[in-house]
Design an enzyme around this catalytic site. Structure first.
Site, mmCIF file in Angstrom:
data_model
loop_
_atom_site.group_PDB
_atom_site.id
_atom_site.type_symbol
_atom_site.label_atom_id
_atom_site.label_comp_id
_atom_site.label_asym_id
_atom_site.label_seq_id
_atom_site.Cartn_x
_atom_site.Cartn_y
_atom_site.Cartn_z
ATOM 1 N N ASN A 1 -7.637 1.798 9.777
ATOM 2 C CA ASN A 1 -6.363 2.071 10.451
ATOM 3 C C ASN A 1 -6.626 2.101 11.942
ATOM 4 O OD1 ASN A 1 -5.377 2.414 7.893
ATOM 5 N ND2 ASN A 1 -4.790 4.554 8.143
ATOM 6 N N GLU B 1 -7.549 8.551 6.091
ATOM 7 C CA GLU B 1 -7.856 9.201 7.366
ATOM 8 C C GLU B 1 -8.346 10.641 7.229
ATOM 9 O OE1 GLU B 1 -4.597 8.758 10.087
ATOM 10 O OE2 GLU B 1 -4.701 6.576 10.053
ATOM 11 N N ARG C 1 0.859 -1.189 0.000
ATOM 12 C CA ARG C 1 0.000 0.000 0.000
ATOM 13 C C ARG C 1 0.893 1.236 0.000
ATOM 14 N NH1 ARG C 1 -2.216 3.139 4.680
ATOM 15 N NH2 ARG C 1 -3.944 4.367 3.896
ATOM 16 N N GLU D 1 -3.649 -0.084 8.103
ATOM 17 C CA GLU D 1 -2.519 0.325 8.954
ATOM 18 C C GLU D 1 -2.720 -0.206 10.361
ATOM 19 O OE1 GLU D 1 -1.557 4.518 9.244
ATOM 20 O OE2 GLU D 1 -1.818 4.783 7.086
ATOM 21 N N HIS E 1 -2.873 10.908 0.676
ATOM 22 C CA HIS E 1 -2.379 10.710 2.038
ATOM 23 C C HIS E 1 -1.812 12.047 2.508
ATOM 24 C CE1 HIS E 1 -1.034 7.344 4.957
ATOM 25 N NE2 HIS E 1 -0.742 8.493 5.561
ATOM 26 N N TYR F 1 -4.802 2.127 15.857
ATOM 27 C CA TYR F 1 -3.614 2.207 16.725
ATOM 28 C C TYR F 1 -3.962 1.963 18.195
ATOM 29 C CZ TYR F 1 -1.023 3.456 12.637
ATOM 30 O OH TYR F 1 -0.435 3.392 11.400
HETATM 31 C C1 FCB Z 1 -1.538 7.304 10.708
HETATM 32 C C2 FCB Z 1 -1.071 7.804 9.366
HETATM 33 C C3 FCB Z 1 0.279 7.278 8.963
HETATM 34 C C4 FCB Z 1 1.226 7.185 10.127
HETATM 35 C C5 FCB Z 1 0.593 6.468 11.293
HETATM 36 C C6 FCB Z 1 1.489 6.306 12.493
HETATM 37 O O1 FCB Z 1 -2.434 8.212 11.259
HETATM 38 O O2 FCB Z 1 -1.993 7.459 8.364
HETATM 39 O O3 FCB Z 1 0.750 8.091 7.918
HETATM 40 O O4 FCB Z 1 1.708 8.436 10.447
HETATM 41 O O5 FCB Z 1 -0.565 7.152 11.685
#
Ligand code: FCB
Length: 464
Positions: free
Chosen positions: A303, A174, A85, A369, A129, A305
């Protein structure tokens, strides 16, 4: 490469057909900021603003991927992934954000796609992006409706050139970060701090997604997979109090539902529209917009985290801030943290994926992600024994398997990131790569986590 030495198990419980990949984005890795006709994006400008980016870092050179692309593709191949990607730099392909294509800029992506295909790697394109051409920001940026139409034109230029070889085109990465961090909080480019601008940006980003998807579909000479990537956490009330539940509703509404409700159901959530009206704000919707925004798509990129709790009171117990707005205070769960100070919450990843399956059924999901920054200490040979990152990846891949077991239609997983790179406002200080980059020499060295990821993929593929 060295064999895996980590004790983290390889079994994933995922099917042999599961799609594995690594992810990057243009501004974070390419460098060559002023080459072959590329013009500045809002990130080039933002990086020059004093105090905006850690250490005054910028993406002028980054990982020098623009000049090292074939070697980087060989590196990707060595990991045994199915897909890569990457994002396309709008100001490289269409300098200034309008007008004809820049042949030299587009040729880079043409070569990248050919190189990937020659190595048996499926290209997964992200069209945006975060690197908006500066001229379009000067004309009003995403709060200006015209930017949505400019984005659709740019998407068509890229699509016409690559559609014969690229199967998957996702529009935005995002949009929450573009709208909220870029136009309201101001910690990302272009660094504005205006709530109403951020609400207008949300709508025009979504409109741009819909217009671009319609344009590409109208131009296609064979079927493609279209989609969008959203960053989503989870929002849970800190306590069962009315205030905390109300703050959670607002956080979930502004973080997730104002994107997915219009995309999937062609309407903004009524409770958030009411909240906005109460503060004199509104999405700038024109007739027909929501039909465009809800243009069907084939895949939602997720995505993830970390997840958060929310409180409706500040530390002093107030329910409203100085401006009279209700308090929505994020509280990080009490877990170990990454180098970003982000909590490590794999069970909330399962929770998110299952919730998407329940609230927005019939939408295939791919994790576009997931990953973590830790303080890496390379040994004399440059090797990083990053057991913490391996554990992060392992626990989150297990969370995906758990979500699938509960019915969530998750079809793939891309690790963020292929290699250490320019981490936006954090500059080069935060390293998310599974491959270490020595920025002095541009040497790439797979970390322990990369070897584990490679072996995990191979193991999953060969499992009965
Ligand atoms: C996301 C982004 C990516 C990277 C990660 C850690 O928000 O899409 O570019 O910075 O966080």
């Amino acid at each position: 490469m060295n064999p895996t030495t980590t004790a983290v198990p390889l079994a994933t419980g995922l099917p042999t057909t599961f799609q594995w990949g690594v992810a990057t984005s243009a501004y974070q890795i390419e460098g060559a900021a002023a080459e072959d006709g590329r013009t500045p994006s809002i990130w080039d400008t933002f990086c020059r603003k004093p105090g905006a980016v850690h250490n005054a870092d910028n993406g002028d050179v980054a990982c020098d991927h623009y000049h090292r692309m074939p070697a980087d593709v060989a590196l990707i191949k060595s990991l045994g992934v199915d897909s890569y990607r990457f994002s396309i730099s709008w100001p490289r392909v269409q300098p200034g954000g309008r007008g004809p294509v820049n042949p030299a800029g587009l040729a880079f992506y043409d070569r990248l796609v050919d190189e990937l295909l020659a190595n048996g790697i499926d290209p997964w394109v992200t069209l945006y992006h975060w690197d908006l051409p500066q001229e379009l920001e000067d004309a009003g940026g995403w709060p200006n409706r015209d930017t949505a139409y400019r984005f659709a034109d740019y998407a068509a230029l890229v699509f016409e050139r690559l559609q014969d070889r690229v199967a998957t085109f996702t529009t935005l990465n995002e949009p929450w970060c573009s709208a909220w961090l870029g136009y309201n909080v101001g910690v990302h480019a272009p660094g504005r701090q205006n709530f109403d601008d951020s609400i207008s940006a949300v709508h025009h980003l979504l409109l741009g997604h819909g217009l671009a998807t319609q344009r590409m579909r109208a131009l296609e000479t064979r079927p493609h997979t279209y989609g969008i990537t959203l960053n989503m956490g989870t929002a849970d009330p800190l306590t069962d109090s009315h205030e905390d539940r109300e703050a959670t509703r607002r956080a979930d509404g502004m973080g997730l539902r104002i994107y997915l409700d219009p995309l999937r159901y062609g309407r903004y959530p009524a409770d958030i529209v009411e909240d906005l009206a109460a503060r004199g704000s509104a999405f700038p919707v024109q007739d027909g917009d929501l039909a465009i925004i809800s243009e069907p798509f084939e895949v939602l990129g997720v995505n993830f985290y970390f997840g958060q709790d929310f409180a409706g009171t500040d530390e002093a117990g107030n329910t409203h801030d100085a401006a009279g707005e209700p308090v929505v205070r994020a509280v990080l769960p009490d877990t170990p943290r990454t180098a970003m100070n982000w909590p490590i919450t794999p069970s909330r990843f399962t929770q998110l994926l299952v919730r998407l399956h329940q609230d927005y059924p019939g939408m295939p999901l791919v994790v576009t992600e997931n990953g973590a920054a830790f303080v890496d200490n390379p040994d004399a040979s440059g090797f990083v024994a990053d057991d913490a990152r391996t554990a992060y990846l392992s626990s989150h891949i297990a969370a995906v398997a758990d979500a699938r077991a509960q019915g969530a239609d998750v079809r793939g997983y891309f690790a963020w990131s292929l290699m250490d790179n320019f981490e936006w406002a954090e500059g080069y200080a935060k390293r998310f790569g599974i491959v270490h980059v020595d920025y002095e020499t541009q040497t790439r060295t797979p970390k322990q986590s990369a070897l584990w990821f490679r072996d995990t993929i191979a193991h999953t593929r060969s499992a009965q």
